[in-house]
Write an enzyme that holds these catalytic residues in place. Sequence first.
Site, short mmCIF file in Angstrom:
data_model
loop_
_atom_site.label_atom_id
_atom_site.label_comp_id
_atom_site.label_asym_id
_atom_site.label_seq_id
_atom_site.Cartn_x
_atom_site.Cartn_y
_atom_site.Cartn_z
N ARG A 164 -66.39 -14.30 50.80
CA ARG A 164 -67.46 -15.29 50.56
C ARG A 164 -67.31 -16.52 51.45
O ARG A 164 -67.62 -17.64 51.05
CB ARG A 164 -67.48 -15.73 49.09
CG ARG A 164 -67.75 -14.63 48.07
CD ARG A 164 -69.17 -14.11 48.18
NE ARG A 164 -69.51 -13.22 47.07
CZ ARG A 164 -69.32 -11.91 47.03
NH1 ARG A 164 -68.75 -11.29 48.07
NH2 ARG A 164 -69.69 -11.20 46.00
N SER A 233 -73.54 -13.80 41.01
CA SER A 233 -72.26 -14.30 40.47
C SER A 233 -72.27 -15.81 40.60
O SER A 233 -72.49 -16.35 41.68
CB SER A 233 -71.08 -13.78 41.29
OG SER A 233 -71.01 -12.39 41.21
N GLU A 329 -69.96 -20.46 43.16
CA GLU A 329 -70.33 -19.82 44.43
C GLU A 329 -71.55 -20.48 45.08
O GLU A 329 -71.56 -20.67 46.30
CB GLU A 329 -70.60 -18.33 44.15
CG GLU A 329 -70.46 -17.45 45.35
CD GLU A 329 -70.79 -15.99 45.03
OE1 GLU A 329 -69.87 -15.26 44.63
OE2 GLU A 329 -71.95 -15.58 45.18
N1 EPU Z 1 -65.81 -8.11 33.41
C1 EPU Z 1 -65.70 -8.34 32.05
N2 EPU Z 1 -66.73 -8.99 31.42
C2 EPU Z 1 -67.85 -9.40 32.09
C3 EPU Z 1 -67.96 -9.17 33.47
C4 EPU Z 1 -66.92 -8.51 34.12
O1 EPU Z 1 -64.71 -8.00 31.42
O2 EPU Z 1 -68.73 -9.96 31.45
C5 EPU Z 1 -64.75 -7.35 34.08
C6 EPU Z 1 -65.26 -5.97 34.47
O3 EPU Z 1 -65.09 -5.05 33.45
C7 EPU Z 1 -64.40 -5.63 35.67
C8 EPU Z 1 -64.15 -6.99 36.30
O4 EPU Z 1 -64.41 -7.96 35.32
O5 EPU Z 1 -63.17 -5.11 35.27
C9 EPU Z 1 -65.00 -7.21 37.53
O6 EPU Z 1 -66.38 -7.15 37.18
P1 EPU Z 1 -67.46 -6.43 38.13
O7 EPU Z 1 -66.92 -5.15 38.61
O8 EPU Z 1 -68.74 -6.46 37.43
O9 EPU Z 1 -67.53 -7.30 39.45
P2 EPU Z 1 -67.39 -8.83 39.61
O10 EPU Z 1 -66.01 -9.20 40.04
O11 EPU Z 1 -67.87 -9.45 38.36
C10 EPU Z 1 -68.02 -8.90 42.17
C11 EPU Z 1 -68.92 -9.75 43.03
C12 EPU Z 1 -70.36 -9.30 42.88
C13 EPU Z 1 -70.45 -7.85 43.33
C14 EPU Z 1 -69.49 -7.02 42.46
C15 EPU Z 1 -69.40 -5.61 42.94
C16 EPU Z 1 -67.90 -11.93 43.24
C17 EPU Z 1 -67.87 -13.34 42.75
N3 EPU Z 1 -68.79 -11.13 42.65
O12 EPU Z 1 -68.40 -9.13 40.80
O13 EPU Z 1 -71.17 -10.09 43.76
O14 EPU Z 1 -71.77 -7.35 43.20
O15 EPU Z 1 -68.15 -7.55 42.53
O16 EPU Z 1 -68.74 -5.59 44.16
O17 EPU Z 1 -67.13 -11.58 44.12
C18 EPU Z 1 -72.58 -12.01 43.89
O18 EPU Z 1 -71.74 -12.50 44.65
O19 EPU Z 1 -73.63 -12.62 43.58
C19 EPU Z 1 -72.31 -10.71 43.28
C20 EPU Z 1 -73.12 -10.18 42.36
#
Ligand code: EPU
Length: 350
Positions: A164, A233, A329
Amino acid sequence: MNIQTQIQLKPFNTLSLDVITSHYMKVQSQNELIEALAFAEENQLNVMVLSGGSNMLLPKEINALVIHMDIQGFEDITEDAESKTIRVGAGQVWHDFVLWTTSQNLYGLQNLALIPGLVGASPVQNIGAYGVEAGEFINSVQVYDRYSKEFRSILGADCHFSYRHSIFKDDPNKYIIVSVEFKLLKQPQLKLNYGDLKNAVAEDQTALNLQNQVIQIRKAKLPDPKEFPNVGSFFKNPVVDYSIYLQLAEKFPNLPHYPQPNNQVKIAAGWLIDQSGWKGKKLGVVGMFQKQALVLVNYANANLEDVQNTYKAVQHDVYAKFGVSLEPEPVLYNELGLIRTHHVITEHTG
Ligand code: EPU
């Protein structure tokens, strides 16, 4: 030149904040960009570049010239046996561009389908999802350099892309991006490392199916800004030293984590927020989304202050429970259209 005054930016920012700007111009060519910048200089106005508005936090009133980037177009640059390089106008819609690459049998960006925003914003924060970052496929970025007052091209390798981040964030006033060159593959090399993806495409390992599965996963987890205004995010996933991660993991063995280079570990902000009780919780008209705690939603005519109250409360609670600081972000602007630094908690405040 078509400069408009007192324009409402609510339709142009995906968090749907009510924002009136003193001056506004839609820019569709490099010449119009020069005209707009000259107008701002003559009238002693700051310039704020508006792209898809999907990563911005804006105050109620802005006294500046908002340049709404709308440079369109595709141009073939070079081609060899393995790859094709295409130059894309900064104002093209990112998702439409991704769909177009797949229809042309060009590969690499399929994991990035359905990310909101425009092509010109993709290098700035090096958009990423499902194991791919845009920077991996950016050959160069064409910019107007506001200091040297010339158009030039910056090689992808010189953009210093990381999670990012890029040089465009280091000095946000220096460059205005007018187009981006992508070097895309002619043979698919599908990236399926991200959790749900491998299973999702098991039956049909084509780029088209990968793209469709990414669209489905995003639709299931992430709210449509038209229905629930949001900026994706809201916080970055914190990157901490391995020693800090070990201390956390002792107390919270289920903490989702992703090892990074240099003895660092990325931890899941969504999980931290969820475990702090914020999933589906609101403070006034702003809350964290029910299906994905990392997404902040404007539920009803919120202004910037409402958004800040909620996100500061989330930062506070996560810090109190885990001792981890969450960094927002989206980019925060002031009334003069300039970028402000975010409030980040670094020690217990009570
Ligand atoms: N999780 C929870 N509760 C929640 C949300 C997430 O326990 O309410 C846990 C999930 O179960 C998982 C972990 O947290 O184990 C990560 O969650 P997820 O896979 O949904 O991805 P993320 O880390 O929340 C990141 C990016 C997203 C991108 C996804 C997929 C960042 C800040 N966000 O989200 O990017 O789509 O991975 O690669 O890096 C964005 O930047 O706007 C965005 C959507």
